[in-house]
Design a protein around this motif. Structure first.
Motif, short mmCIF file in Angstrom:
data_model
loop_
_atom_site.label_atom_id
_atom_site.label_comp_id
_atom_site.label_asym_id
_atom_site.label_seq_id
_atom_site.Cartn_x
_atom_site.Cartn_y
_atom_site.Cartn_z
N ARG A 95 0.83 -1.20 0.00
CA ARG A 95 0.00 0.00 0.00
C ARG A 95 0.87 1.25 0.00
O ARG A 95 1.91 1.29 0.65
CB ARG A 95 -0.91 0.04 1.23
CG ARG A 95 -1.96 -1.06 1.26
CD ARG A 95 -3.01 -0.82 0.18
NE ARG A 95 -4.05 -1.81 0.17
CZ ARG A 95 -4.10 -2.85 -0.65
NH1 ARG A 95 -3.13 -3.04 -1.51
NH2 ARG A 95 -5.10 -3.68 -0.63
N GLU A 155 -3.88 2.56 -7.80
CA GLU A 155 -5.31 2.82 -7.72
C GLU A 155 -5.58 3.40 -6.35
O GLU A 155 -5.19 2.81 -5.33
CB GLU A 155 -6.08 1.51 -7.89
CG GLU A 155 -7.56 1.65 -7.68
CD GLU A 155 -8.28 0.32 -7.64
OE1 GLU A 155 -9.46 0.32 -7.28
OE2 GLU A 155 -7.65 -0.72 -7.94
N THR A 158 -7.50 3.69 -3.28
CA THR A 158 -8.50 2.80 -2.72
C THR A 158 -9.40 3.47 -1.69
O THR A 158 -10.54 3.09 -1.52
CB THR A 158 -7.84 1.56 -2.08
OG1 THR A 158 -6.84 2.00 -1.16
CG2 THR A 158 -7.21 0.69 -3.15
N ARG A 159 -8.86 4.48 -0.99
CA ARG A 159 -9.70 5.22 -0.05
C ARG A 159 -8.97 6.46 0.43
O ARG A 159 -7.75 6.55 0.38
CB ARG A 159 -10.13 4.37 1.13
CG ARG A 159 -9.02 3.91 2.03
CD ARG A 159 -9.58 3.03 3.14
NE ARG A 159 -8.47 2.43 3.86
CZ ARG A 159 -8.55 2.00 5.08
NH1 ARG A 159 -9.68 2.08 5.73
NH2 ARG A 159 -7.50 1.47 5.66
N LYS A 177 -3.14 1.25 -3.90
CA LYS A 177 -2.49 -0.05 -4.11
C LYS A 177 -2.00 -0.12 -5.54
O LYS A 177 -2.49 0.61 -6.41
CB LYS A 177 -3.47 -1.18 -3.81
CG LYS A 177 -4.62 -1.27 -4.78
CD LYS A 177 -5.52 -2.44 -4.45
CE LYS A 177 -6.62 -2.55 -5.53
NZ LYS A 177 -7.49 -3.68 -5.30
#
Length: 75
Positions: free
Chosen positions: A6, A54, A56-57, A73
């Protein structure tokens, strides 16, 4: 980076309906002094994508500075 790794950033993020004035003032300061800017979630999403990640949050903290944890990620 491992496929399950991450990428975590702690950034000031511009958000609609912001509770604090700090991110807007920081954006103005950066623009006037360095030509930089604070970014929105969509702008971080594009930066992550361009770097092969990407988003992710994003998790807004209770900090008055508008600090947000931005997680991505590998794409």
């Amino acid at each position: 980076m491992a496929p399950d790794g991450r990428l975590i950033l702690l950034e000031t993020m511009l958000r609609p309906g912001q509770r604090s004035l700090y991110p807007v003032l920081s954006d103005l300061n950066m623009m006037l002094r360095t030509g930089g800017c604070e970014r929105t979630e969509e702008e971080y999403r594009a930066i992550y994508r361009a770097a092969g990640f990407e988003l992710t949050r994003s998790v807004e903290t209770i900090s008055p500075t508008g600090a947000t944890v931005v997680e991505g990620k590998p794409a």
